[in-house]
Design an enzyme around this catalytic site. Structure first.
Site, PDB file in Angstrom:
ATOM      1  N   GLU A  60       7.057   5.160  42.214  1.00  0.00           N
ATOM      2  CA  GLU A  60       7.220   4.683  43.585  1.00  0.00           C
ATOM      3  C   GLU A  60       6.047   3.813  44.013  1.00  0.00           C
ATOM      4  O   GLU A  60       6.230   2.784  44.677  1.00  0.00           O
ATOM      5  CB  GLU A  60       7.346   5.868  44.554  1.00  0.00           C
ATOM      6  CG  GLU A  60       8.476   6.822  44.232  1.00  0.00           C
ATOM      7  CD  GLU A  60       8.029   8.017  43.414  1.00  0.00           C
ATOM      8  OE1 GLU A  60       8.356   9.144  43.799  1.00  0.00           O
ATOM      9  OE2 GLU A  60       7.333   7.812  42.387  1.00  0.00           O
ATOM     10  N   TRP A 178      18.354   7.417   1.287  1.00  0.00           N
ATOM     11  CA  TRP A 178      18.708   7.165   2.682  1.00  0.00           C
ATOM     12  C   TRP A 178      20.222   7.163   2.851  1.00  0.00           C
ATOM     13  O   TRP A 178      20.930   6.417   2.183  1.00  0.00           O
ATOM     14  CB  TRP A 178      18.163   5.807   3.127  1.00  0.00           C
ATOM     15  CG  TRP A 178      16.670   5.709   3.157  1.00  0.00           C
ATOM     16  CD1 TRP A 178      15.882   4.918   2.362  1.00  0.00           C
ATOM     17  CD2 TRP A 178      15.788   6.406   4.026  1.00  0.00           C
ATOM     18  NE1 TRP A 178      14.565   5.084   2.680  1.00  0.00           N
ATOM     19  CE2 TRP A 178      14.469   5.996   3.699  1.00  0.00           C
ATOM     20  CE3 TRP A 178      15.966   7.339   5.053  1.00  0.00           C
ATOM     21  CZ2 TRP A 178      13.351   6.483   4.352  1.00  0.00           C
ATOM     22  CZ3 TRP A 178      14.859   7.831   5.706  1.00  0.00           C
ATOM     23  CH2 TRP A 178      13.570   7.411   5.360  1.00  0.00           C
ATOM     24  N   THR A 204      12.008  20.761   2.399  1.00  0.00           N
ATOM     25  CA  THR A 204      11.959  19.322   2.624  1.00  0.00           C
ATOM     26  C   THR A 204      10.620  18.746   2.191  1.00  0.00           C
ATOM     27  O   THR A 204      10.541  17.661   1.609  1.00  0.00           O
ATOM     28  CB  THR A 204      12.220  19.007   4.107  1.00  0.00           C
ATOM     29  OG1 THR A 204      13.544  19.431   4.451  1.00  0.00           O
ATOM     30  CG2 THR A 204      12.082  17.529   4.397  1.00  0.00           C
ATOM     31  N   GLY A 298      15.207  20.982   6.500  1.00  0.00           N
ATOM     32  CA  GLY A 298      16.524  20.709   5.898  1.00  0.00           C
ATOM     33  C   GLY A 298      17.607  21.653   6.375  1.00  0.00           C
ATOM     34  O   GLY A 298      17.565  22.235   7.460  1.00  0.00           O
TER      35      GLY A 298
END
Length: 365
Positions: A60, A178, A204, A298
């Site tokens: 503001e 990927w 992972t 994972g």
């Protein structure tokens, strides 16, 4: 606090602009919320602003400064009820009163114990105030982490999963690769930038040796803590996480570590957090200042979070691939459920990212 839901036709239009501005503070304002503001006079925007960083002027104030004298008699749209307390900056109510605005429209109330109450202060001074009812759901979703922290002893948890059309997160070889495209991967880095911590399971780490840092997105004000859920503290000292623990913090959540290896990890700068359950681990992370946690996998860790109802948003990146038999299904570790009994998650956002699809779900109410 009383809620005035009387609105005018253009209120939603200007509030959506304020929400777009607020999102520019992603990764910069925590633990404060992201807030945007638009000053409108006679149907024309005369000033706008957003909370750019923690400790900086609020939205503001930024908008009023840009509006200058044109703010007198104007309507101010703001995504969160103006604050009425002295914190890092003076109260926004003070700036609004000094500017002589005629009306304030806030998307949602600020329920924090210190900052709330701005609407009452403005009404007492004769300003027309509307709180709630104008893009309220979107405003609350934008700052879901902030509102969650007001009432919960654990972090707000986003579980991210990248999967194929048929729900697989890895093919039959289990080799790293990927699934999603570059746009999706950049968005994941954006999610990291807006989180206090990023977490994976030890599986992972052993398979991918991840960095878990923010690279393909604007740098956050504070880099997210990197968390490994690792019951026996098996995190290798040669892993990238252990080798860079003095640069960006690493927390290893464990319960029964081998003493010599645990000591070696601590010597590397890794913090060991002893917790017997996921719930206890999350509460301990919250005590360390982690208000938002991005869980990236994972499969076993994802299933544990889902099974214990510890997921606040399920973020799914779906790639246009079919991996077929032998692939690893994202939800294979969860117990089976009948269609009639399975809880239905609520879709809160979806968009296309290149050839991928991003869907975000909130848990059943």
């Amino acid at each position: 606090m009383s809620i005035d839901r009387a609105t005018q036709p253009q209120d939603a239009v200007w509030m959506r602009r304020a929400l777009d501005l607020a999102a520019r503070g992603w990764g910069q304002t925590a633990p404060n919320p992201m807030v945007g503001s638009v000053v409108v006079r006679d149907g024309v925007v005369v000033g706008e602003g957003w909370h750019t960083a923690y400790g900086a002027p609020h939205a503001e104030v930024e908008a009023l400064q840009r509006a200058g004298e044109a703010a007198r008699g104007a309507t101010v749209y703001v995504t969160l009820e103006p604050c009425d307390h002295h914190g890092q900056t003076p109260p926004c109510t003070q700036a609004l009163l000094a500017a002589g605005v005629a009306r304030v429209v806030a998307a949602c109330a600020d329920t924090s114990p210190n900052a709330g109450g701005g609407a009452e202060r403005l009404r007492a001074a004769g300003i027309d105030v509307t709180v709630g009812g104008v893009e309220e759901e979107s405003a609350r979703e934008l700052n879901a982490d902030f509102f969650h922290a007001l009432t919960s002893a654990r972090p707000f948890v986003r579980l991210k999963l990248a999967m194929s059309i048929d729900g697989a997160i890895a093919d039959h070889t289990r080799l790293p690769g990927w699934l999603t495209g570059e746009e999706s991967r950049c968005r994941v880095h954006g999610l990291r930038a807006g989180s206090d911590a990023v977490a994976v399971g030890i599986g992972t780490v052993l398979a991918d040796d991840p960095h878990l840092t923010v690279r393909d997105a604007p740098a956050p004000r504070v880099p997210p803590v990197r968390v490994v859920f690792d019951t026996s503290a098996r995190l290798p000292r040669t892993s990238h996480l252990a080798r860079t623990a003095t640069e960006v913090p690493v927390v290893d959540v464990c319960w029964a570590p081998e003493p010599a290896h645990a000591a070696a990890l601590e010597h590397c700068g890794v913090t060991l957090l002893h917790a017997a359950t996921l719930g206890a681990a999350l509460e301990a992370l919250r005590e360390r200042g982690v208000r938002s946690l991005l869980v990236e996998g994972g499969a076993a860790l994802a299933a544990a979070f889902l099974q214990e109802a510890l997921v606040d948003r399920l973020v799914i990146f779906r790639a246009p691939l079919v991996l077929g038999g032998g692939s690893l299904n994202a939800f294979a570790s969860l117990p089976g459920a009948r269609v009639a009994d399975a809880p239905r998650w609520r879709a809160v956002h979806s968009e296309r990212l290149g050839d991928d699809e991003l869907s975000i779900y909130a848990p059943p109410r």
